[in-house]
Motif scaffolding. Structure first.
Motif, short mmCIF file in Angstrom:
data_model
loop_
_atom_site.label_atom_id
_atom_site.label_comp_id
_atom_site.label_asym_id
_atom_site.label_seq_id
_atom_site.Cartn_x
_atom_site.Cartn_y
_atom_site.Cartn_z
N TYR A 85 0.81 -1.21 0.00
CA TYR A 85 0.00 0.00 0.00
C TYR A 85 0.84 1.26 0.00
CZ TYR A 85 -4.10 -2.77 0.14
OH TYR A 85 -5.08 -3.66 -0.20
N GLU A 140 2.10 2.05 -2.75
CA GLU A 140 1.63 2.50 -4.04
C GLU A 140 0.32 1.78 -4.34
OE1 GLU A 140 3.06 2.69 -8.68
OE2 GLU A 140 4.50 2.20 -7.13
N SER A 141 -0.67 2.54 -4.71
CA SER A 141 -1.98 1.98 -5.01
C SER A 141 -1.95 1.19 -6.31
CB SER A 141 -2.99 3.13 -5.13
OG SER A 141 -4.21 2.69 -5.65
N ILE A 177 -0.07 7.39 -3.90
CA ILE A 177 -1.00 7.82 -2.86
C ILE A 177 -0.28 7.63 -1.53
CG2 ILE A 177 -3.25 7.47 -1.79
CD1 ILE A 177 -4.26 6.39 -4.47
N ALA A 236 -5.24 4.78 -0.02
CA ALA A 236 -4.82 3.81 -1.04
C ALA A 236 -5.61 2.52 -0.89
CB ALA A 236 -3.32 3.55 -0.94
#
Length: 198
Positions: free
Chosen positions: A3, A5-6, A13, A19
């Protein structure tokens, strides 16, 4: 998933909760692809589970005065919007499929764990509680929500001359047994069930 990076990998995010929420919402789009056995009222095609959930939420708003007991409408609507999310993983099990219903609860529990687990912890717990409340039918809200969930496919089939019932060889007695719970949430809808079956 990571999480940091979404799944929306073009943007970063930084808020991990956001995210997770975005990823959950992206995953929920899959509910639109879960085909049910109930036809649309016009008989043109089968409905999907997302359409079913939306229609039930609208039904709850419209028929809340028909509940046997006072209910928290917002809670009922939230339950109805969440109740079939597990079908993304578990699939839609036809109500009259004896073999499919043997392991339905296990498949849906696994799906609930994965799907609600995509959310931040506080929302995971909140959504899971609502889903389990619906399944247990122990509150006025859950009984009313379940009454609607059972009534709507009956109404669709009635308006389509029993289309999916005939296709799957479902008997009036099987339908009557499945519809017994409707009256627990709404006596008025229970009476309507009997009129339809007659």
């Amino acid at each position: 998933p990571d999480y940091q990076e979404s799944r929306m990998n073009r943007i970063l995010i930084e808020d991990v909760s956001l995210a997770r929420q975005i990823d959950f919402l992206i995953e929920m789009d899959k509910l639109k692809g879960v085909e049910r056995r109930s036809p649309l009222v016009d008989g043109s095609r089968l409905e999907n589970s997302a359409e079913h959930s939306w229609h039930l939420a609208l039904m709850a708003m419209t028929l809340v005065g028909q509940a046997n007991e006072p209910v928290d409408l917002a809670r009922v609507v939230r339950m109805l919007l969440l109740h079939d999310i597990v079908e993304i993983d578990a699939g839609d099990t036809y109500a009259y499929d004896v073999n499919g219903n043997l392991d339905k609860a296990d498949r849906e529990q696994l799906a609930a764990t994965r799907l609600f687990g995509l959310l931040p912890a506080n929302q995971t717990a909140d959504f899971r509680v609502l889903w389990e409340e619906f399944e247990a039918r122990t509150t006025p809200e859950a009984r009313f929500a379940n009454a609607l969930d059972r009534f709507m496919p009956l109404l669709h089939n009635y308006l389509n001359d029993g289309w999916s019932w005939r296709e799957h060889g479902v008997t009036a007695e099987q339908i009557r047994r499945r519809m017994e719970l409707v009256a627990e949430g709404s006596a008025a809808l229970g009476d309507l069930v009997e009129a339809i079956l007659a």
